[in-house]
Write an enzyme that holds these catalytic residues in place. Structure first.
Site, mmCIF file in Angstrom:
data_model
loop_
_atom_site.group_PDB
_atom_site.id
_atom_site.type_symbol
_atom_site.label_atom_id
_atom_site.label_comp_id
_atom_site.label_asym_id
_atom_site.label_seq_id
_atom_site.Cartn_x
_atom_site.Cartn_y
_atom_site.Cartn_z
ATOM 1 N N MET A 37 34.875 -7.158 7.489
ATOM 2 C CA MET A 37 34.576 -5.729 7.641
ATOM 3 C C MET A 37 34.282 -5.407 9.104
ATOM 4 O O MET A 37 33.722 -4.348 9.420
ATOM 5 C CB MET A 37 33.394 -5.337 6.750
ATOM 6 C CG MET A 37 33.713 -5.556 5.269
ATOM 7 S SD MET A 37 32.746 -4.531 4.159
ATOM 8 C CE MET A 37 31.098 -5.097 4.529
ATOM 9 N N HIS A 41 30.882 -11.425 14.600
ATOM 10 C CA HIS A 41 29.929 -12.326 15.252
ATOM 11 C C HIS A 41 30.471 -13.748 15.125
ATOM 12 O O HIS A 41 31.570 -13.960 14.582
ATOM 13 C CB HIS A 41 28.542 -12.184 14.621
ATOM 14 C CG HIS A 41 28.543 -12.270 13.111
ATOM 15 N ND1 HIS A 41 28.879 -13.415 12.433
ATOM 16 C CD2 HIS A 41 28.283 -11.333 12.159
ATOM 17 C CE1 HIS A 41 28.804 -13.199 11.138
ATOM 18 N NE2 HIS A 41 28.455 -11.941 10.932
ATOM 19 N N GLY A 43 29.874 -16.097 13.155
ATOM 20 C CA GLY A 43 30.218 -16.506 11.787
ATOM 21 C C GLY A 43 31.670 -16.181 11.485
ATOM 22 O O GLY A 43 32.446 -17.034 11.036
ATOM 23 N N HIS A 44 32.058 -14.939 11.766
ATOM 24 C CA HIS A 44 33.452 -14.534 11.557
ATOM 25 C C HIS A 44 34.383 -15.371 12.444
ATOM 26 O O HIS A 44 35.439 -15.824 12.011
ATOM 27 C CB HIS A 44 33.660 -13.076 11.968
ATOM 28 C CG HIS A 44 32.880 -12.073 11.181
ATOM 29 N ND1 HIS A 44 31.857 -11.330 11.741
ATOM 30 C CD2 HIS A 44 32.975 -11.665 9.893
ATOM 31 C CE1 HIS A 44 31.376 -10.497 10.833
ATOM 32 N NE2 HIS A 44 32.017 -10.693 9.691
ATOM 33 N N GLN A 68 33.305 -1.419 -2.403
ATOM 34 C CA GLN A 68 32.258 -2.426 -2.615
ATOM 35 C C GLN A 68 30.862 -1.910 -2.237
ATOM 36 O O GLN A 68 29.893 -2.654 -2.303
ATOM 37 C CB GLN A 68 32.587 -3.736 -1.903
ATOM 38 C CG GLN A 68 32.535 -3.694 -0.392
ATOM 39 C CD GLN A 68 33.111 -4.955 0.212
ATOM 40 O OE1 GLN A 68 34.300 -5.238 0.089
ATOM 41 N NE2 GLN A 68 32.269 -5.749 0.865
ATOM 42 N N GLY A 154 33.197 -17.327 4.205
ATOM 43 C CA GLY A 154 31.973 -18.014 4.618
ATOM 44 C C GLY A 154 31.078 -18.341 3.432
ATOM 45 O O GLY A 154 30.949 -17.537 2.510
ATOM 46 N N MET A 191 23.780 -15.411 10.634
ATOM 47 C CA MET A 191 24.423 -14.278 11.325
ATOM 48 C C MET A 191 24.980 -13.317 10.300
ATOM 49 O O MET A 191 25.534 -13.728 9.275
ATOM 50 C CB MET A 191 25.532 -14.783 12.240
ATOM 51 C CG MET A 191 24.988 -15.522 13.414
ATOM 52 S SD MET A 191 26.270 -15.762 14.645
ATOM 53 C CE MET A 191 25.348 -16.674 15.856
ATOM 54 N N SER A 193 26.527 -8.956 10.189
ATOM 55 C CA SER A 193 26.701 -7.665 10.879
ATOM 56 C C SER A 193 25.498 -6.782 10.611
ATOM 57 O O SER A 193 25.119 -5.948 11.427
ATOM 58 C CB SER A 193 27.969 -6.967 10.388
ATOM 59 O OG SER A 193 29.068 -7.847 10.482
ATOM 60 N N ARG A 194 24.878 -6.938 9.449
ATOM 61 C CA ARG A 194 23.740 -6.091 9.062
ATOM 62 C C ARG A 194 22.464 -6.435 9.842
ATOM 63 O O ARG A 194 21.517 -5.650 9.806
ATOM 64 C CB ARG A 194 23.488 -6.193 7.554
ATOM 65 C CG ARG A 194 24.551 -5.465 6.740
ATOM 66 C CD ARG A 194 24.164 -5.330 5.279
ATOM 67 N NE ARG A 194 24.994 -4.363 4.586
ATOM 68 C CZ ARG A 194 26.046 -4.665 3.818
ATOM 69 N NH1 ARG A 194 26.396 -5.919 3.643
ATOM 70 N NH2 ARG A 194 26.752 -3.709 3.216
#
Ligand code: AMP
Length: 290
Positions: A37, A41, A43-44, A68, A154, A191, A193-194
């Site tokens: 989305m 970061h 993680g992505h 979602q 992930g 990590m 995004s939120r």
């Protein structure tokens, strides 16, 4: 198969995305795909690097999927930064960003949804009853458009990864699902995004999640294998943080996402906790082999 390309094509049209993918497939090339989305970061990026490493071509999608989110959730304020994402993606070797509009993915009159029953109504599905239906629907559509050989998710979203694997098995989809480890900040916070929503005090408080999971691991390693006791220990640990409001703390069998049987050798501790308005999730696997 390492590639570091300087140009990354941003594709908004479904037909263009399909053309690119069909052309690669016609040349027997392997395609890796990372659905996201955005607001990327490390993680992505870890997923993108792995996808690039294991395939001839790599596609990342950026789509804040409205189906979602429930009406009272954070769809409108979800963080977005296409320019920043574009710059980060360049460094990973991915060649295409699939960046469709809502109208491309859900044209007027859209009616079809994919649901993995039962699993979608547990854990996160209790407070977010339509969430996983939205996830499986969009991932199914993206797989149909991008046509990947391998798709990367992930472990951070453990239930999501499990549900997607189940969908792929049940619907005989010809794609390999790869689940990669959780990438954390230095202080242990997973990590997300939120995390950008957190105030400085909430950000400090949120470290309680990893500390609680780690404490549970220590108890497990000392021989505490009873799921209910571990669950209680995690709940108590998190409750010591005044800013934390628990949504759920759950101990499940990671192979079924059901209550662990007596001889279960591996447990998954999964938590969802609010800090202010921000709901964060995290999890850790407790295994006798480690
Ligand atoms: P999202 O953009 O939140 O939908 O996430 C896209 C993908 O990145 C999902 O497969 C997530 O599980 C994965 N992801 C998000 N955060 C992390 C993290 N901290 N470590 C590893 N993967 C992650």
């Amino acid at each position: 198969m390492e590639r570091h390309v300087s140009t990354v094509e941003i594709v908004t049209e479904l037909t263009r995305m399909r053309d690119i993918s069909q052309n690669w497939r016609a040349h027997n090339a392997q395609i890796g795909f990372v659905p996201t989305m955005g607001y990327l970061h490390e993680g992505h990026l870890s997923l993108l690097r792995q996808a690039n490493h294991e395939n001839d071509h790599c596609v990342v999608s950026i789509f804040v999927n409205p189906t979602q989110f429930s009406p009272q959730e954070d769809l409108d304020v979800y963080p977005r930064d296409l320019e920043g994402d574009h710059a980060k993606i360049k460094e990973t070797g991915a060649e295409v960003i699939f960046y469709p509009t809502d109208k491309v993915m859900y044209p007027p009159g859209y009616k079809t949804y994919v649901t993995v029953t039962e699993l979608s109504s547990k854990l996160c599905g209790i407070t977010r009853p339509t969430h996983f239906r939205g996830v499986t629907t969009i991932v199914c559509k993206l797989f149909n458009i991008v046509g990947p050989h391998r798709a990367y998710f992930g472990q951070k979203d453990a239930q999501q990864a499990f549900i997607i694997k189940k969908m792929v098995t049940d619907l005989d989809m010809d794609v390999v699902i790869r689940i990669l480890p959780i990438i954390r900040e230095e202080d242990g916070l997973a990590m997300s995004s939120r995390n950008a929503y957190l105030s400085p005090t909430e950000r400090r408080a949120a470290t309680v999640l990893h500390r609680a999971l780690q404490n549970g691991l220590e108890l497990f390693q000392q021989g505490s294998r009873e799921p209910l006791l571990l669950q209680k220990a995690l709940q108590e640990f998190i409750s010591q943080e005044p800013l934390a409001r628990i949504d759920y703390v759950s101990i499940v069998d990671p192979d079924t996402f059901l209550e662990p049987g007596e001889n279960c050798q591996t447990l998954l501790a999964a938590v969802a906790v609010f800090f202010g308005q921000t709901r964060l999730i995290d999890n850790m696997t407790y295994s006798c082999d480690e």
